[in-house]
Design an enzyme around this catalytic site. Sequence first.
Site, PDB file in Angstrom:
ATOM      1  CB  SER A  95       0.326  -3.950  24.065  1.00 52.77           C
ATOM      2  OG  SER A  95       1.257  -3.100  23.414  1.00 52.77           O
ATOM      3  CG  ASP A 135       1.279   2.678  28.067  1.00 53.95           C
ATOM      4  OD1 ASP A 135       2.386   2.622  27.496  1.00 53.95           O
ATOM      5  OD2 ASP A 135       0.420   1.790  27.974  1.00 53.95           O
ATOM      6  CG  HIS A 144       2.598  -0.863  27.770  1.00 50.36           C
ATOM      7  ND1 HIS A 144       1.483  -0.399  27.109  1.00 50.36           N
ATOM      8  CD2 HIS A 144       3.075  -1.878  26.983  1.00 50.36           C
ATOM      9  CE1 HIS A 144       1.290  -1.098  25.996  1.00 50.36           C
ATOM     10  NE2 HIS A 144       2.247  -2.006  25.897  1.00 50.36           N
TER      11      HIS A 144
END
Lengths: 276, 276
Positions: free
Chosen positions: A145, A221, A254
Amino acid sequence: MERIERHACFGGQQEVWKHASTSLGCEMRLGVYLPPQATQRRLPVLYWLSGLTCNEQNFITKAGAQRYAAEHGVILVAPDTSPRGPGIADADGYDLGQGAGFYVDATQAPWASHFRMHDYVTRELPALVEAHFRTTDARAISGHSMGGHGALVAALRNPGRYRSVSAFSPIVAPTQVPWGQKAFSAYLGDDHEAWKAWDAHELVAGASERLPLLVDQGEADEFLVTQLRPLLLQDACDAAGHPLELRMRPGYDHSYYFIATFIGEHIAHHARALVD
Amino acid sequence: MERIERHACFGGQQEVWKHASTSLGCEMRLGVYLPPQATQRRLPVLYWLSGLTCNEQNFITKAGAQRYAAEHGVILVAPDTSPRGPGIADADGYDLGQGAGFYVDATQAPWASHFRMHDYVTRELPALVEAHFRTTDARAISGHSMGGHGALVAALRNPGRYRSVSAFSPIVAPTQVPWGQKAFSAYLGDDHEAWKAWDAHELVAGASERLPLLVDQGEADEFLVTQLRPLLLQDACDAAGHPLELRMRPGYDHSYYFIATFIGEHIAHHARALVD
């Protein structure tokens, strides 16, 4: 360097260290996994950059990476995600300030005096690790991320420093998405041209080294469309002729459950580049 | 049963569910890992009991067990460690009350009305899981520390219910150590004779089923001498002729780094007993 945790794990040692960082002007913590081979010979190092809200604990407790590092003989180094402490600037919200360093070198007050995570991660930290542990000079970098953004930018801005780079769910175009725009406005100011030097999808066009980018991205995600936008990187790489392997993973989100599922493939990828 | 989390993981799904427990008189949460084979056929179930201070999250986020459950086609069920909530009795300290149910059925006020974790884990929970998910009737049980005690006691008190049992760093003799004595005094009262029905090293002598016990124990475990004392179980098993494989692991401590290192061997052990 002071060791504050040490746990046997997959035949090696998962450690946590702290040290006074000159780049950041504060005490920093880092996870260091030394696989069993570390007692026998010098080993290469894979640096892992974590995402928003994380510290040095998330990756070492949740990713299950030690098994693969032990298989391949790779040291894992996972620093905290920003300077921290009572004398350090901070902001409301999880996406700016402490825990959200964005791996840039801030130029704006009140951030510029401490928020120099790019300098820390690419220069001070490797020098510290290579002085303190028995390493080779082979380095790789990966992250998740915000940390995926950090890894891609670290590799693209520093040709020759890393043998390989990969990312999970990276923010590939921080100049184009809310997380990045908020952070860059604060850390880098209003000159949007200056932001491009910290944006992977802008950097590939000028990259002097064609280091292949490996990216895994979950199709479920929750940040895919709003914050991550991997196809902007795909388009930029296509236009620049920069090698990219973008693997879209149906059903994955995620979380660290996604990272845990594919971290073994990433460590194998890095080991092929790192181990002579 | 209401699903409150769902994450793709190693080709299957890591889920968290909540339900109103009749045994405990409160809402309870449990982690359920459904490996990829779960969409194809009925699968056996391995129950995992966590230790002091844990809830349903610790095992599912830190043990890295999903990889092995996916390899072997075993469902993992990891419940919370006690009843919880504002209407439930509690105590100061991490080792009594909420987060510290000790997998017994309490007989003493104020605990008896809710603290019935043995009944929950061995009866209500399997019935719920087997009604809600596509399972076989093959069950195994394992756990860590307080949960290792819970797993051993669950198997020893319920012959025929489990095909296999194992434990990491279990409290094998709660009647002999401070954690167990504090909990049993509160939950079971002053009759020390009644405590023996909840102590693995006391139960092996009367076990009608010679189910082999598999125990892994770190030699650098900070609670080894004061709270765990695995040799008391070794002595009891030797005296009773009860099969025990006690594996002392040099250098390993009480943490999830230890569990992550050896959970694959435990799941393989259970899979041999569970998969026909």
